[in-house]
Design an enzyme around this catalytic site. Structure first.
Site, PDB file in Angstrom:
ATOM      1  N   ASN A  57       0.865  -1.175   0.000  1.00 11.46           N
ATOM      2  CA  ASN A  57       0.000   0.000   0.000  1.00 11.46           C
ATOM      3  C   ASN A  57       0.901   1.224   0.000  1.00 11.46           C
ATOM      4  O   ASN A  57       1.468   1.585   1.020  1.00 11.46           O
ATOM      5  CB  ASN A  57      -0.901  -0.013   1.248  1.00 11.46           C
ATOM      6  CG  ASN A  57      -1.757   1.241   1.354  1.00 11.46           C
ATOM      7  OD1 ASN A  57      -1.821   2.036   0.406  1.00 11.46           O
ATOM      8  ND2 ASN A  57      -2.403   1.437   2.489  1.00 11.46           N
ATOM      9  N   TRP A  58       1.017   1.844  -1.162  1.00 14.40           N
ATOM     10  CA  TRP A  58       1.930   2.998  -1.286  1.00 14.40           C
ATOM     11  C   TRP A  58       1.341   4.274  -0.709  1.00 14.40           C
ATOM     12  O   TRP A  58       2.016   5.296  -0.640  1.00 14.40           O
ATOM     13  CB  TRP A  58       2.300   3.222  -2.766  1.00 14.40           C
ATOM     14  CG  TRP A  58       3.138   2.146  -3.351  1.00 14.40           C
ATOM     15  CD1 TRP A  58       3.752   1.118  -2.679  1.00 14.40           C
ATOM     16  CD2 TRP A  58       3.501   1.986  -4.735  1.00 14.40           C
ATOM     17  NE1 TRP A  58       4.457   0.323  -3.560  1.00 14.40           N
ATOM     18  CE2 TRP A  58       4.315   0.839  -4.821  1.00 14.40           C
ATOM     19  CE3 TRP A  58       3.203   2.700  -5.893  1.00 14.40           C
ATOM     20  CZ2 TRP A  58       4.841   0.382  -6.038  1.00 14.40           C
ATOM     21  CZ3 TRP A  58       3.727   2.251  -7.106  1.00 14.40           C
ATOM     22  CH2 TRP A  58       4.537   1.109  -7.171  1.00 14.40           C
ATOM     23  N   LYS A  59       0.073   4.247  -0.379  1.00 12.14           N
ATOM     24  CA  LYS A  59      -0.615   5.444   0.134  1.00 12.14           C
ATOM     25  C   LYS A  59      -0.413   6.605  -0.858  1.00 12.14           C
ATOM     26  O   LYS A  59      -0.341   6.356  -2.053  1.00 12.14           O
ATOM     27  CB  LYS A  59      -0.131   5.765   1.547  1.00 12.14           C
ATOM     28  CG  LYS A  59      -0.235   4.511   2.459  1.00 12.14           C
ATOM     29  CD  LYS A  59      -0.007   4.766   3.906  1.00 12.14           C
ATOM     30  CE  LYS A  59      -0.142   3.461   4.675  1.00 12.14           C
ATOM     31  NZ  LYS A  59      -0.012   3.628   6.106  1.00 12.14           N
ATOM     32  N   GLY A 106       5.060   1.743   4.534  1.00  8.13           N
ATOM     33  CA  GLY A 106       6.365   2.379   4.320  1.00  8.13           C
ATOM     34  C   GLY A 106       7.415   1.463   3.691  1.00  8.13           C
ATOM     35  O   GLY A 106       8.114   1.872   2.751  1.00  8.13           O
ATOM     36  N   GLY A 123       2.617   3.097  10.727  1.00  4.64           N
ATOM     37  CA  GLY A 123       3.543   4.215  10.523  1.00  4.64           C
ATOM     38  C   GLY A 123       4.239   4.688  11.785  1.00  4.64           C
ATOM     39  O   GLY A 123       4.823   5.775  11.802  1.00  4.64           O
ATOM     40  N   HIS A 155      -9.505   1.425   5.249  1.00  6.14           N
ATOM     41  CA  HIS A 155      -8.201   1.671   5.873  1.00  6.14           C
ATOM     42  C   HIS A 155      -8.388   2.709   6.988  1.00  6.14           C
ATOM     43  O   HIS A 155      -9.189   3.639   6.848  1.00  6.14           O
ATOM     44  CB  HIS A 155      -7.204   2.185   4.826  1.00  6.14           C
ATOM     45  CG  HIS A 155      -5.804   2.172   5.331  1.00  6.14           C
ATOM     46  ND1 HIS A 155      -5.326   3.141   6.178  1.00  6.14           N
ATOM     47  CD2 HIS A 155      -4.791   1.295   5.154  1.00  6.14           C
ATOM     48  CE1 HIS A 155      -4.070   2.863   6.490  1.00  6.14           C
ATOM     49  NE2 HIS A 155      -3.717   1.742   5.879  1.00  6.14           N
ATOM     50  N   SER A 183       3.711  -1.264  10.509  1.00 10.68           N
ATOM     51  CA  SER A 183       5.155  -1.222  10.769  1.00 10.68           C
ATOM     52  C   SER A 183       5.868  -2.542  10.489  1.00 10.68           C
ATOM     53  O   SER A 183       6.776  -2.929  11.236  1.00 10.68           O
ATOM     54  CB  SER A 183       5.428  -0.763  12.205  1.00 10.68           C
ATOM     55  OG  SER A 183       5.011   0.581  12.375  1.00 10.68           O
ATOM     56  N   GLU A 241      -5.056  -4.341  11.032  1.00 12.91           N
ATOM     57  CA  GLU A 241      -4.063  -3.284  11.155  1.00 12.91           C
ATOM     58  C   GLU A 241      -4.346  -2.472  12.415  1.00 12.91           C
ATOM     59  O   GLU A 241      -5.183  -1.553  12.389  1.00 12.91           O
ATOM     60  CB  GLU A 241      -4.137  -2.348   9.934  1.00 12.91           C
ATOM     61  CG  GLU A 241      -3.769  -2.987   8.633  1.00 12.91           C
ATOM     62  CD  GLU A 241      -3.203  -1.954   7.642  1.00 12.91           C
ATOM     63  OE1 GLU A 241      -2.088  -2.173   7.182  1.00 12.91           O
ATOM     64  OE2 GLU A 241      -3.867  -0.952   7.368  1.00 12.91           O
ATOM     65  N   GLU A 286      -6.723   5.166   7.832  1.00 17.34           N
ATOM     66  CA  GLU A 286      -6.500   6.562   7.419  1.00 17.34           C
ATOM     67  C   GLU A 286      -7.748   7.129   6.750  1.00 17.34           C
ATOM     68  O   GLU A 286      -8.041   8.317   6.864  1.00 17.34           O
ATOM     69  CB  GLU A 286      -5.264   6.641   6.495  1.00 17.34           C
ATOM     70  CG  GLU A 286      -3.981   6.454   7.298  1.00 17.34           C
ATOM     71  CD  GLU A 286      -2.834   5.811   6.544  1.00 17.34           C
ATOM     72  OE1 GLU A 286      -2.881   5.735   5.301  1.00 17.34           O
ATOM     73  OE2 GLU A 286      -1.870   5.357   7.205  1.00 17.34           O
TER      74      GLU A 286
HETATM   75  P1  13P Z   1       3.162   1.032   7.639  1.00 17.19           P
HETATM   76  O1  13P Z   1       3.697  -0.286   7.134  1.00 17.19           O
HETATM   77  O2  13P Z   1       3.854   2.212   7.055  1.00 17.19           O
HETATM   78  O3  13P Z   1       3.072   1.039   9.137  1.00 17.19           O
HETATM   79  O4  13P Z   1       1.658   1.140   7.102  1.00 17.19           O
HETATM   80  C1  13P Z   1       0.817   0.064   7.257  1.00 17.19           C
HETATM   81  C2  13P Z   1      -0.423   0.319   6.514  1.00 17.19           C
HETATM   82  O5  13P Z   1      -1.186   1.197   6.851  1.00 17.19           O
HETATM   83  C3  13P Z   1      -0.671  -0.485   5.316  1.00 17.19           C
HETATM   84  O6  13P Z   1      -1.961  -0.314   4.854  1.00 17.19           O
END
Ligand code: 13P
Length: 253
Positions: free
Chosen positions: A9-11, A237, A175, A97, A215, A169, A99
Protein backbone atom coordinates in the site's frame (compact mmCIF):
# COMPACT_ATOMS: atom_id res chain seq x y z
CA UNK A 1 -2.67 -22.02 3.24
CA UNK A 2 1.09 -21.99 2.74
CA UNK A 3 0.96 -19.44 -0.03
CA UNK A 4 1.06 -16.02 1.62
CA UNK A 5 -0.41 -12.77 0.36
CA UNK A 6 1.71 -9.62 0.40
CA UNK A 7 0.13 -6.30 -0.46
CA UNK A 8 2.03 -3.06 -1.00
CA UNK A 9 0.00 0.00 0.00
CA UNK A 10 1.93 3.00 -1.29
CA UNK A 11 -0.61 5.44 0.13
CA UNK A 12 -0.14 8.97 -1.33
CA UNK A 13 3.39 8.31 -2.56
CA UNK A 14 5.02 7.95 -5.99
CA UNK A 15 4.13 9.76 -9.19
CA UNK A 16 3.83 8.08 -12.55
CA UNK A 17 7.58 7.81 -13.24
CA UNK A 18 8.48 6.43 -9.80
CA UNK A 19 5.59 3.97 -9.90
CA UNK A 20 6.71 2.64 -13.27
CA UNK A 21 10.31 2.38 -12.07
CA UNK A 22 9.22 0.31 -9.09
CA UNK A 23 7.18 -2.03 -11.28
CA UNK A 24 10.08 -2.45 -13.71
CA UNK A 25 12.51 -3.23 -10.89
CA UNK A 26 10.11 -5.72 -9.36
CA UNK A 27 9.59 -7.39 -12.72
CA UNK A 28 13.36 -7.63 -13.26
CA UNK A 29 13.77 -9.15 -9.80
CA UNK A 30 11.14 -11.80 -10.41
CA UNK A 31 12.51 -12.61 -13.86
CA UNK A 32 15.95 -13.13 -12.33
CA UNK A 33 14.63 -15.23 -9.44
CA UNK A 34 12.00 -17.12 -11.41
CA UNK A 35 8.97 -15.53 -9.75
CA UNK A 36 7.54 -16.13 -6.34
CA UNK A 37 5.23 -18.75 -4.91
CA UNK A 38 3.35 -16.10 -2.93
CA UNK A 39 0.58 -13.83 -4.14
CA UNK A 40 1.78 -10.24 -4.54
CA UNK A 41 -0.46 -7.20 -4.99
CA UNK A 42 0.62 -3.60 -5.60
CA UNK A 43 -1.73 -0.77 -4.63
CA UNK A 44 -0.35 2.41 -6.21
CA UNK A 45 -2.24 5.72 -6.26
CA UNK A 46 -5.12 5.86 -8.80
CA UNK A 47 -3.02 7.95 -11.18
CA UNK A 48 -0.46 5.15 -11.62
CA UNK A 49 -2.77 2.14 -11.79
CA UNK A 50 -2.91 1.66 -15.51
CA UNK A 51 0.79 2.29 -16.09
CA UNK A 52 1.80 -0.12 -13.32
CA UNK A 53 -0.60 -2.70 -14.72
CA UNK A 54 1.13 -2.51 -18.10
CA UNK A 55 4.58 -2.85 -16.55
CA UNK A 56 3.51 -5.86 -14.48
CA UNK A 57 2.31 -7.75 -17.54
CA UNK A 58 3.54 -11.33 -17.42
CA UNK A 59 4.83 -11.20 -13.82
CA UNK A 60 1.79 -12.63 -12.04
CA UNK A 61 1.90 -9.64 -9.68
CA UNK A 62 -1.61 -8.28 -9.21
CA UNK A 63 -3.02 -4.80 -8.95
CA UNK A 64 -5.21 -3.23 -6.29
CA UNK A 65 -6.60 0.23 -5.60
CA UNK A 66 -6.45 2.07 -2.29
CA UNK A 67 -10.08 3.17 -2.27
CA UNK A 68 -13.32 3.09 -4.26
CA UNK A 69 -16.71 4.79 -4.20
CA UNK A 70 -19.87 2.84 -3.40
CA UNK A 71 -21.91 3.88 -6.45
CA UNK A 72 -21.43 2.51 -9.97
CA UNK A 73 -21.54 5.84 -11.82
CA UNK A 74 -23.08 9.29 -11.72
CA UNK A 75 -22.59 12.83 -10.48
CA UNK A 76 -19.98 12.19 -7.78
CA UNK A 77 -17.20 14.59 -8.72
CA UNK A 78 -13.78 13.25 -7.86
CA UNK A 79 -14.86 9.71 -7.05
CA UNK A 80 -13.74 6.45 -8.70
CA UNK A 81 -15.98 3.43 -9.34
CA UNK A 82 -15.32 -0.30 -9.30
CA UNK A 83 -15.78 -0.43 -13.07
CA UNK A 84 -13.10 2.22 -13.54
CA UNK A 85 -10.70 0.30 -11.33
CA UNK A 86 -11.35 -2.90 -13.23
CA UNK A 87 -10.73 -1.13 -16.52
CA UNK A 88 -7.25 -0.23 -15.20
CA UNK A 89 -6.52 -3.87 -14.37
CA UNK A 90 -7.40 -3.95 -10.67
CA UNK A 91 -8.36 -7.20 -9.03
CA UNK A 92 -8.32 -5.95 -5.44
CA UNK A 93 -9.39 -2.82 -3.58
CA UNK A 94 -8.53 -1.70 -0.05
CA UNK A 95 -11.62 -0.75 1.95
CA UNK A 96 -11.85 0.82 5.39
CA UNK A 97 -8.20 1.67 5.87
CA UNK A 98 -7.84 3.48 9.21
CA UNK A 99 -6.50 6.56 7.42
CA UNK A 100 -9.76 6.75 5.45
CA UNK A 101 -11.74 6.25 8.63
CA UNK A 102 -9.74 8.91 10.47
CA UNK A 103 -9.21 11.65 7.87
CA UNK A 104 -12.24 11.11 5.63
CA UNK A 105 -14.82 10.12 8.23
CA UNK A 106 -15.47 6.66 6.82
CA UNK A 107 -17.76 4.75 9.14
CA UNK A 108 -18.35 1.02 9.30
CA UNK A 109 -21.60 1.62 7.38
CA UNK A 110 -19.73 3.32 4.53
CA UNK A 111 -17.07 0.61 4.53
CA UNK A 112 -19.85 -1.98 4.32
CA UNK A 113 -21.28 -0.31 1.21
CA UNK A 114 -17.83 -0.36 -0.39
CA UNK A 115 -17.28 -4.03 0.44
CA UNK A 116 -20.71 -4.91 -1.01
CA UNK A 117 -20.28 -3.03 -4.27
CA UNK A 118 -16.75 -4.35 -4.75
CA UNK A 119 -18.02 -7.93 -4.44
CA UNK A 120 -21.01 -7.19 -6.62
CA UNK A 121 -18.86 -5.74 -9.37
CA UNK A 122 -16.13 -8.38 -9.25
CA UNK A 123 -13.36 -6.80 -7.17
CA UNK A 124 -11.84 -8.46 -4.11
CA UNK A 125 -12.11 -6.16 -1.09
CA UNK A 126 -9.26 -6.01 1.40
CA UNK A 127 -11.23 -5.12 4.50
CA UNK A 128 -9.11 -3.27 7.08
CA UNK A 129 -9.99 -3.57 10.73
CA UNK A 130 -8.12 -2.61 13.87
CA UNK A 131 -8.28 -0.79 17.17
CA UNK A 132 -6.89 2.64 18.06
CA UNK A 133 -4.27 3.15 20.76
CA UNK A 134 -6.95 4.30 23.20
CA UNK A 135 -9.05 1.21 22.51
CA UNK A 136 -5.96 -0.95 22.86
CA UNK A 137 -5.10 0.64 26.21
CA UNK A 138 -8.72 0.30 27.34
CA UNK A 139 -8.47 -3.42 26.50
CA UNK A 140 -11.53 -3.34 24.25
CA UNK A 141 -9.77 -4.60 21.11
CA UNK A 142 -12.01 -7.66 20.73
CA UNK A 143 -15.20 -5.61 21.11
CA UNK A 144 -13.97 -3.17 18.44
CA UNK A 145 -13.01 -5.97 16.05
CA UNK A 146 -16.32 -7.71 16.70
CA UNK A 147 -18.29 -4.57 15.83
CA UNK A 148 -16.18 -3.80 12.75
CA UNK A 149 -16.65 -7.33 11.39
CA UNK A 150 -20.38 -7.40 12.13
CA UNK A 151 -21.00 -4.02 10.51
CA UNK A 152 -18.58 -4.13 7.60
CA UNK A 153 -19.64 -7.65 6.55
CA UNK A 154 -23.37 -6.97 6.87
CA UNK A 155 -25.25 -8.65 3.97
CA UNK A 156 -22.04 -10.20 2.61
CA UNK A 157 -23.21 -13.68 1.79
CA UNK A 158 -21.40 -16.96 2.24
CA UNK A 159 -20.74 -17.36 -1.51
CA UNK A 160 -18.90 -14.03 -1.65
CA UNK A 161 -16.88 -14.20 1.52
CA UNK A 162 -14.06 -16.28 -0.07
CA UNK A 163 -13.28 -13.17 -2.14
CA UNK A 164 -12.79 -11.01 0.94
CA UNK A 165 -9.34 -10.55 2.48
CA UNK A 166 -9.28 -9.25 6.04
CA UNK A 167 -6.35 -7.06 7.07
CA UNK A 168 -5.82 -6.62 10.79
CA UNK A 169 -4.06 -3.28 11.15
CA UNK A 170 -3.88 -2.01 14.71
CA UNK A 171 -4.03 1.77 14.27
CA UNK A 172 -1.29 2.29 16.88
CA UNK A 173 1.08 0.20 14.77
CA UNK A 174 0.59 2.05 11.47
CA UNK A 175 3.54 4.22 10.52
CA UNK A 176 4.75 4.33 14.13
CA UNK A 177 7.61 1.84 13.97
CA UNK A 178 5.84 0.02 16.80
CA UNK A 179 4.54 -3.23 15.29
CA UNK A 180 2.24 -5.62 17.10
CA UNK A 181 4.06 -8.71 18.31
CA UNK A 182 3.32 -11.94 16.47
CA UNK A 183 1.55 -13.07 19.61
CA UNK A 184 -0.72 -9.99 19.70
CA UNK A 185 -1.53 -10.30 15.99
CA UNK A 186 -2.13 -14.03 16.32
CA UNK A 187 -4.58 -13.47 19.14
CA UNK A 188 -6.68 -10.98 17.10
CA UNK A 189 -6.50 -13.22 14.02
CA UNK A 190 -7.80 -16.13 16.07
CA UNK A 191 -10.57 -13.95 17.47
CA UNK A 192 -11.45 -12.90 13.90
CA UNK A 193 -11.63 -16.54 12.82
CA UNK A 194 -13.97 -17.34 15.70
CA UNK A 195 -16.19 -14.46 14.64
CA UNK A 196 -16.18 -15.68 11.01
CA UNK A 197 -17.24 -19.09 12.25
CA UNK A 198 -20.19 -17.49 14.04
CA UNK A 199 -21.12 -15.34 11.05
CA UNK A 200 -20.53 -18.01 8.39
CA UNK A 201 -19.06 -21.46 9.00
CA UNK A 202 -16.05 -23.35 10.28
CA UNK A 203 -14.79 -23.79 6.73
CA UNK A 204 -14.98 -20.04 6.06
CA UNK A 205 -13.26 -19.34 9.35
CA UNK A 206 -10.37 -21.62 8.43
CA UNK A 207 -10.02 -20.54 4.81
CA UNK A 208 -10.44 -16.77 4.92
CA UNK A 209 -7.19 -14.97 4.32
CA UNK A 210 -6.35 -12.74 7.26
CA UNK A 211 -3.22 -10.64 6.92
CA UNK A 212 -1.42 -8.29 9.31
CA UNK A 213 -0.39 -4.68 8.72
CA UNK A 214 1.43 -2.06 10.79
CA UNK A 215 5.16 -1.22 10.77
CA UNK A 216 6.21 -4.42 9.00
CA UNK A 217 9.94 -4.31 8.21
CA UNK A 218 12.46 -6.78 6.84
CA UNK A 219 13.68 -7.12 10.42
CA UNK A 220 10.39 -8.13 12.05
CA UNK A 221 8.81 -9.99 9.10
CA UNK A 222 10.14 -13.43 9.96
CA UNK A 223 8.65 -13.34 13.45
CA UNK A 224 5.37 -11.75 12.31
CA UNK A 225 4.67 -14.30 9.60
CA UNK A 226 5.62 -17.37 11.60
CA UNK A 227 2.12 -18.06 13.02
CA UNK A 228 -0.01 -20.21 10.69
CA UNK A 229 -3.02 -17.98 11.24
CA UNK A 230 -1.25 -14.92 9.75
CA UNK A 231 -1.63 -15.35 5.99
CA UNK A 232 0.49 -12.44 4.84
CA UNK A 233 1.03 -8.72 5.20
CA UNK A 234 -0.27 -5.32 4.18
CA UNK A 235 2.90 -3.23 3.96
CA UNK A 236 3.04 0.56 3.94
CA UNK A 237 6.37 2.38 4.32
CA UNK A 238 8.56 -0.66 3.69
CA UNK A 239 6.79 -1.36 0.39
CA UNK A 240 8.07 1.85 -1.18
CA UNK A 241 11.45 0.30 -2.03
CA UNK A 242 11.62 -2.90 -4.05
CA UNK A 243 14.48 -4.20 -1.96
CA UNK A 244 12.74 -3.96 1.41
CA UNK A 245 9.45 -5.25 0.02
CA UNK A 246 11.23 -8.29 -1.44
CA UNK A 247 13.15 -8.86 1.79
CA UNK A 248 9.85 -8.94 3.68
CA UNK A 249 8.39 -11.48 1.25
CA UNK A 250 11.50 -13.64 1.40
CA UNK A 251 11.84 -13.61 5.15
CA UNK A 252 8.33 -14.94 5.58
CA UNK A 253 9.50 -18.42 4.53
P1 13P B 1 3.16 1.03 7.64
O1 13P B 1 3.70 -0.29 7.13
O2 13P B 1 3.85 2.21 7.05
O3 13P B 1 3.07 1.04 9.14
O4 13P B 1 1.66 1.14 7.10
C1 13P B 1 0.82 0.06 7.26
C2 13P B 1 -0.42 0.32 6.51
O5 13P B 1 -1.19 1.20 6.85
C3 13P B 1 -0.67 -0.48 5.32
O6 13P B 1 -1.96 -0.31 4.85
Amino acid sequence: MNKKLFIANWKMNKGLVQSQQFAEELKAHFEKHKGTTDEIVLCPPFTSLEAVHRKLNGTGVKLGAQNVYYESSGAYTGEISCGMLKSCGCEYVITGHSERRRYFNETNAIVNKKVLIALDEGLKPILCIGETLQEHDDKITEAVIDEQLTSCLLHVNIEDIPNVVIAYEPVWAIGTGKNATAHQAESVHNFTRKKLKKLYSEEISLNTRIIYGGSITPENAKELFAPQTINGGLVGGASLEVESFIEIINSAH
